[in-house]
Design an enzyme around this catalytic site. Structure first.
Site, PDB file in Angstrom:
ATOM      1  N   ASN A 140      -5.473   1.767   8.075  1.00  0.00           N
ATOM      2  CA  ASN A 140      -6.820   2.319   8.145  1.00  0.00           C
ATOM      3  C   ASN A 140      -6.783   3.489   9.114  1.00  0.00           C
ATOM      4  O   ASN A 140      -6.168   3.408  10.186  1.00  0.00           O
ATOM      5  CB  ASN A 140      -7.806   1.285   8.674  1.00  0.00           C
ATOM      6  N   HIS A 161       0.812  -1.220   0.000  1.00  0.00           N
ATOM      7  CA  HIS A 161       0.000   0.000   0.000  1.00  0.00           C
ATOM      8  C   HIS A 161       0.844   1.268   0.000  1.00  0.00           C
ATOM      9  O   HIS A 161       0.292   2.373  -0.091  1.00  0.00           O
ATOM     10  CB  HIS A 161      -0.937   0.004   1.216  1.00  0.00           C
ATOM     11  N   GLU A 193     -14.990  -0.885  -2.678  1.00  0.00           N
ATOM     12  CA  GLU A 193     -14.918   0.474  -2.148  1.00  0.00           C
ATOM     13  C   GLU A 193     -15.510   1.409  -3.205  1.00  0.00           C
ATOM     14  O   GLU A 193     -14.799   2.047  -3.980  1.00  0.00           O
ATOM     15  CB  GLU A 193     -13.472   0.806  -1.788  1.00  0.00           C
TER      16      GLU A 193
END
Length: 503
Positions: free
Chosen positions: A198, A86, A413
């Site tokens: 997150n 990520h 998402e």
């Protein structure tokens, strides 16, 4: 001896954040915070021993890969893969003062004991903060929805000995820095990567940083606007308390009171006027500046809630024996607030530039372009061009980012906030407002000189005497870029008491 701030579940106020930053306080975890973090981690470990069912993000894949079950022996690898995969940020580096706020706000969020982090992971983040070890994070990459995934991945890479950090003015490989401090890389346990990635700390850090700057600029807009009122030989009647009590918006009332205070004792404002009214950019300062103040207070309440919240996923509730996957990472509240902040601050720039325009127009006994021998000298003609250019750019930046959404993660998402884009746009926009106000101060201080021997109020005269040590009166044409930069620097260096700042 270093000052200390204890991370706890007490409400973290914006003024507290300012004191932590300005006083360079060290962070420590309270005993209660340590207990919450340990209890949550122990609960999760026992849960995984006792059960084999899939729990999102703990023993499954991520995003649209939520259905892929991961074996227990691969849970650490799963979390490390998450952090590395990520870390896809690009663009400019996030300013270091904002990265430091990201660390503070991530630690604050993890301290509530609903995220499943190891205590040593949180303590390592504190080590980074306390030693000014600032991971290199990039401005582009977050959709502001499943948390600020890419920026927070870059923030987290040094925990596992990956990526780079800024340390003592140098870019250092994290692996080398860990060796220098004698630290081992953190072996991430189940859920930890997700707890770190997150979250809304990229948006939140920008928001907190920009709110602090916006409150300062709001105060200065009132002060500089007051200088312009006297420079333009403006009337005091529009600031009479009676007018504002019959339309009692708090920001409007406070702005009018502040301007009256700044202009108290002014010989210029008290002299007889030949004009009955002033243009709106002077007369409506309470209404326009005041509306921005009210917006700042709304944005403040949004960010105050956010920085005292748990924003990762899933959330762990050990007392209730529940692990719940939800959407607290979604940045919609922040995206809307940041867009509102952009619009409100852009308006301070808009009305400031209009006052600059009036001051150079040869009205009210002022020379055209605020210089002797206009024609031979262009004087302050072009600083208004610069202000107009900046204001136009701000109108484009103020377009809401939150009205957009692009589907990601194979449709899982399917609505995102774009709050991260709103944050970086707001950063540029608010820096621009600072420049416009500096140009107004440059013009207003020049114009006020032509009112001599009459004087403004004592506070304004004292303020301008400080300003004149950095920015002199302009007798004839010279390179004004240098003076504008000095004016910007003067504003940046000003320190304003918190009581004034948040009024």
């Amino acid at each position: 001896m270093s000052l200390v701030h204890y991370i706890s579940n007490e409400v973290l106020e914006l003024v507290t954040v300012q004191s932590i930053v300005s006083e360079q306080k060290q962070l420590k975890l309270s005993d209660d915070a340590k207990a919450r973090i340990n209890n949550c981690r122990n609960y999760l470990d026992e849960k995984l021993k006792a059960e084999d069912r899939p729990i999102y993000g703990i023993n499954t894949g991520f995003g649209s890969l939520y259905n892929v079950k991961i074996s227990k022996e691969n849970l650490t690898k799963l979390q490390e893969n998450l952090v590395m995969s990520h870390a896809c940020g690009t663009g400019e580096e996030v300013p270091q003062e904002i990265v430091k706020l990201m660390l503070l706000l991530k630690i604050q969020s993890l301290n509530y004991g609903h995220s499943g982090c190891q205590l040593k992971t949180v303590e390592r983040l504190m080590d980074f903060y306390n030693n000014d070890i600032l991971p290199i994070v990039y401005t582009q990459g977050s959709l502001g929805a499943s948390g600020d995934l890419a920026p927070l991945a870059h923030l987290s890479l040094p925990l596992i000995g990956k990526g780079y950090v800024n340390y003592k003015g140098n870019v250092v490989a994290s692996e080398e820095l860990l060796k220098e401090f004698g630290w081992e890389s953190i072996k991430l346990q189940s859920k930890e990567g997700l707890a770190l990635l997150n979250g809304t700390q990229f948006m939140s850090a920008y928001g907190v940083h920009l709110l602090l700057k916006s409150y300062k600029l709001s105060y200065l807009a009132d002060l500089i606007g007051s200088v312009s009122i006297d420079a333009f030989d403006g009337r005091i009647e529009p600031f009479n308390k009676l007018i504002h009590l019959v339309r009692p918006h708090n920001g409007q009332l406070n702005t009018a009171a502040r301007v009256r205070e700044f202009l108290e004792g002014s010989e210029i404002v008290e002299q007889a006027k030949q004009h009955v009214q002033d243009p709106y950019s002077f007369r409506c300062i309470p209404q326009v500046h005041g509306a921005t103040k009210d917006t700042l207070n709304f944005v403040l309440n949004t960010f105050k809630t956010e920085i005292n919240s748990v924003t990762d996923n899933p959330n762990i509730f050990s007392k209730e024996d529940e692990i719940i996957s939800g959407g607290n990472f979604h940045g919609q509240p922040l995206a809307l607030a940041l867009d509102y902040l952009k619009i409100a601050m852009a308006e301070l720039g808009n009305i400031s530039e209009r006052r600059v325009f009036q001051l150079i127009s040869g009205l009210r006994g002022l020379p055209a372009f605020l210089v002797n021998n206009p024609g031979l000298n262009s004087g302050f003609m072009i600083p208004q061009y610069t202000a107009a250019s900046i204001v136009s750019a701000n109108k484009q930046l103020a377009t809401p980012a939150s009205i957009d959404s692009i589907v990601s993660s194979n449709g899982q998402e399917d609505h995102v906030s774009m709050g991260a884009n709103a944050a970086t746009q707001a950063h540029t926009l608010i820096d621009n407002v600072e420049r416009v106000l500096a140009i107004e101060l440059f013009n207003a201080s020049q114009a006020l000189q032509f009112r001599a021997p009459l004087k403004s109020g004592d506070f304004i005269e004292s303020f301008l005497s400080m300003y004149r040590t950095d920015v002199p009166f302009i007798e004839e044409d010279q390179i004004l870029h240098d003076d504008i930069e000095a004016s910007i620097q003067f504003i940046q260096n000003l320190s304003i008491d918190d009581v004034e700042l948040f009024n």
